[in-house]
Design a protein around this motif. Structure first.
Motif, PDB file in Angstrom:
ATOM      1  N   PHE A  98       0.773  -1.474  -0.211  1.00 18.22           N
ATOM      2  CA  PHE A  98       0.271  -0.194   0.162  1.00 18.22           C
ATOM      3  C   PHE A  98       1.099   1.441   0.168  1.00 18.22           C
ATOM      4  O   PHE A  98       0.120   2.493  -0.463  1.00 18.22           O
ATOM      5  CB  PHE A  98      -0.359   0.150   2.166  1.00 18.22           C
ATOM      6  N   SER A  99       1.855   1.536   0.768  1.00 16.23           N
ATOM      7  CA  SER A  99       2.908   2.709   1.103  1.00 16.23           C
ATOM      8  C   SER A  99       3.249   2.615  -0.421  1.00 16.23           C
ATOM      9  O   SER A  99       3.353   3.885  -0.633  1.00 16.23           O
ATOM     10  CB  SER A  99       3.752   2.214   1.915  1.00 16.23           C
ATOM     11  N   THR A 100       3.932   1.514  -1.487  1.00 17.67           N
ATOM     12  CA  THR A 100       4.455   1.719  -2.398  1.00 17.67           C
ATOM     13  C   THR A 100       3.332   1.880  -3.265  1.00 17.67           C
ATOM     14  O   THR A 100       3.873   3.476  -4.661  1.00 17.67           O
ATOM     15  CB  THR A 100       5.103  -0.199  -3.200  1.00 17.67           C
ATOM     16  N   VAL A 101       2.105   1.952  -3.363  1.00 20.35           N
ATOM     17  CA  VAL A 101       1.469   2.541  -4.067  1.00 20.35           C
ATOM     18  C   VAL A 101       1.084   3.992  -4.185  1.00 20.35           C
ATOM     19  O   VAL A 101       0.672   4.599  -5.039  1.00 20.35           O
ATOM     20  CB  VAL A 101      -0.455   1.739  -3.994  1.00 20.35           C
ATOM     21  N   LEU A 102       1.176   4.175  -2.925  1.00 18.21           N
ATOM     22  CA  LEU A 102       0.260   5.596  -2.431  1.00 18.21           C
ATOM     23  C   LEU A 102       1.670   6.649  -2.894  1.00 18.21           C
ATOM     24  O   LEU A 102       1.497   7.466  -3.317  1.00 18.21           O
ATOM     25  CB  LEU A 102       0.534   6.104  -0.990  1.00 18.21           C
ATOM     26  N   SER A 103       3.422   5.678  -2.380  1.00 20.85           N
ATOM     27  CA  SER A 103       4.923   6.451  -2.815  1.00 20.85           C
ATOM     28  C   SER A 103       3.956   6.963  -4.791  1.00 20.85           C
ATOM     29  O   SER A 103       4.395   7.825  -5.410  1.00 20.85           O
ATOM     30  CB  SER A 103       5.479   6.164  -2.897  1.00 20.85           C
ATOM     31  N   LEU A 104       4.004   5.507  -5.301  1.00 24.45           N
ATOM     32  CA  LEU A 104       3.897   6.392  -6.559  1.00 24.45           C
ATOM     33  C   LEU A 104       2.769   6.616  -7.281  1.00 24.45           C
ATOM     34  O   LEU A 104       2.674   8.200  -8.191  1.00 24.45           O
ATOM     35  CB  LEU A 104       3.872   5.094  -7.820  1.00 24.45           C
ATOM     36  N   VAL A 105       1.675   7.101  -6.189  1.00 20.89           N
ATOM     37  CA  VAL A 105       0.620   8.196  -7.118  1.00 20.89           C
ATOM     38  C   VAL A 105       1.321   9.163  -6.298  1.00 20.89           C
ATOM     39  O   VAL A 105       0.905  10.030  -7.604  1.00 20.89           O
ATOM     40  CB  VAL A 105      -0.739   7.582  -5.958  1.00 20.89           C
ATOM     41  N   ILE A 106       1.709   9.437  -5.474  1.00 22.09           N
ATOM     42  CA  ILE A 106       2.242  10.480  -5.109  1.00 22.09           C
ATOM     43  C   ILE A 106       3.331  11.601  -6.117  1.00 22.09           C
ATOM     44  O   ILE A 106       3.277  12.797  -6.876  1.00 22.09           O
ATOM     45  CB  ILE A 106       2.638  11.236  -3.564  1.00 22.09           C
ATOM     46  N   PHE A 107       4.305  10.911  -6.771  1.00 26.20           N
ATOM     47  CA  PHE A 107       5.263  10.794  -7.466  1.00 26.20           C
ATOM     48  C   PHE A 107       4.761  10.939  -8.948  1.00 26.20           C
ATOM     49  O   PHE A 107       4.885  12.268  -8.964  1.00 26.20           O
ATOM     50  CB  PHE A 107       6.237   9.234  -7.796  1.00 26.20           C
ATOM     51  N   ILE A 108       3.422  10.910  -9.401  1.00 31.01           N
ATOM     52  CA  ILE A 108       3.248  11.331 -10.652  1.00 31.01           C
ATOM     53  C   ILE A 108       2.586  12.350 -10.193  1.00 31.01           C
ATOM     54  O   ILE A 108       2.734  13.220 -11.045  1.00 31.01           O
ATOM     55  CB  ILE A 108       2.291   9.860 -10.770  1.00 31.01           C
ATOM     56  N   TYR A 109       2.122  12.889  -9.483  1.00 32.71           N
ATOM     57  CA  TYR A 109       1.287  13.574  -8.228  1.00 32.71           C
ATOM     58  C   TYR A 109       1.760  14.951  -9.118  1.00 32.71           C
ATOM     59  O   TYR A 109       1.722  16.027  -9.430  1.00 32.71           O
ATOM     60  CB  TYR A 109       0.220  13.609  -7.645  1.00 32.71           C
ATOM     61  N   ILE A 110       2.793  14.713  -7.927  1.00 33.13           N
ATOM     62  CA  ILE A 110       4.405  15.822  -8.009  1.00 33.13           C
ATOM     63  C   ILE A 110       4.456  16.415  -9.677  1.00 33.13           C
ATOM     64  O   ILE A 110       4.707  16.834 -10.503  1.00 33.13           O
ATOM     65  CB  ILE A 110       5.593  15.586  -7.440  1.00 33.13           C
ATOM     66  N   CYS A 111       4.936  15.003 -10.314  1.00 30.23           N
ATOM     67  CA  CYS A 111       5.411  14.378 -11.238  1.00 30.23           C
ATOM     68  C   CYS A 111       4.522  16.160 -12.897  1.00 30.23           C
ATOM     69  O   CYS A 111       4.536  16.718 -13.649  1.00 30.23           O
ATOM     70  CB  CYS A 111       6.035  13.661 -12.018  1.00 30.23           C
ATOM     71  N   ILE A 112       3.503  15.596 -12.291  1.00 27.06           N
ATOM     72  CA  ILE A 112       2.169  16.298 -13.202  1.00 27.06           C
ATOM     73  C   ILE A 112       2.483  18.234 -12.424  1.00 27.06           C
ATOM     74  O   ILE A 112       1.994  18.849 -13.992  1.00 27.06           O
ATOM     75  CB  ILE A 112       0.951  15.623 -13.444  1.00 27.06           C
ATOM     76  N   PHE A 113       1.903  18.210 -12.121  1.00 31.45           N
ATOM     77  CA  PHE A 113       1.236  19.003 -11.611  1.00 31.45           C
ATOM     78  C   PHE A 113       2.346  20.013 -11.423  1.00 31.45           C
ATOM     79  O   PHE A 113       1.806  21.050 -11.165  1.00 31.45           O
ATOM     80  CB  PHE A 113       0.325  19.047 -10.482  1.00 31.45           C
ATOM     81  N   PHE A 114       3.757  19.758 -11.096  1.00 28.75           N
ATOM     82  CA  PHE A 114       4.722  20.560 -10.908  1.00 28.75           C
ATOM     83  C   PHE A 114       5.655  20.913 -11.742  1.00 28.75           C
ATOM     84  O   PHE A 114       6.394  19.651 -11.719  1.00 28.75           O
ATOM     85  CB  PHE A 114       5.079  20.349  -9.462  1.00 28.75           C
TER      86      PHE A 114
END
Length: 114
Positions: A98-114
């Motif tokens: 779960f932590s891996t998936v959450l980290s991946l989602v946040i990583f993608i979020y940061i890469c797309i929006f910032f």
């Protein structure tokens, strides 16, 4: 990325991760781990040290907030694999997955929006 927005993302991720961990411990009967994480074997310990050294060098070249979540993704992915492969009966790998998936989602979020 502003400091306030990054802090909100970190706090939201920490809250979601903690809530899931408490839920998974009760639902799946996951035993409470020791306060400090102990690697499953020496190979995992060496790989985690290598990842930490690579994080130190990559922070000098890339944005720190992106590298932090990428590091968390790699570290949790390694822990998920090692726990699943060597200590499957304890079910601790579910939390790391779960932590891996959450980290991946946040990583993608940061890469797309910032």
């Amino acid at each position: 990325m502003t400091g306030t927005h990054f802090l909100i993302v970190i706090l939201a991720a920490a809250f979601i991760n903690t809530a899931f961990y408490i839920y998974a411990r009760k639902k799946l009967g996951i035993p409470k781990p020791p306060w400090w994480y102990k690697p499953v074997n020496s190979t995992q310990g060496l790989l985690e040290i290598a990842l930490l050294i690579l994080l130190g060098f990559s922070v000098l070249r890339f944005p720190p907030e992106i590298m932090l979540f990428f590091f968390l993704y790699l570290m949790n992915g390694l822990r998920t694999f090692m726990e699943w492969k060597y200590e499957r009966e304890e079910k601790q790998y579910v939390h790391y997955l779960f932590s891996t998936v959450l980290s991946l989602v946040i990583f993608i979020y940061i890469c797309i929006f910032f």
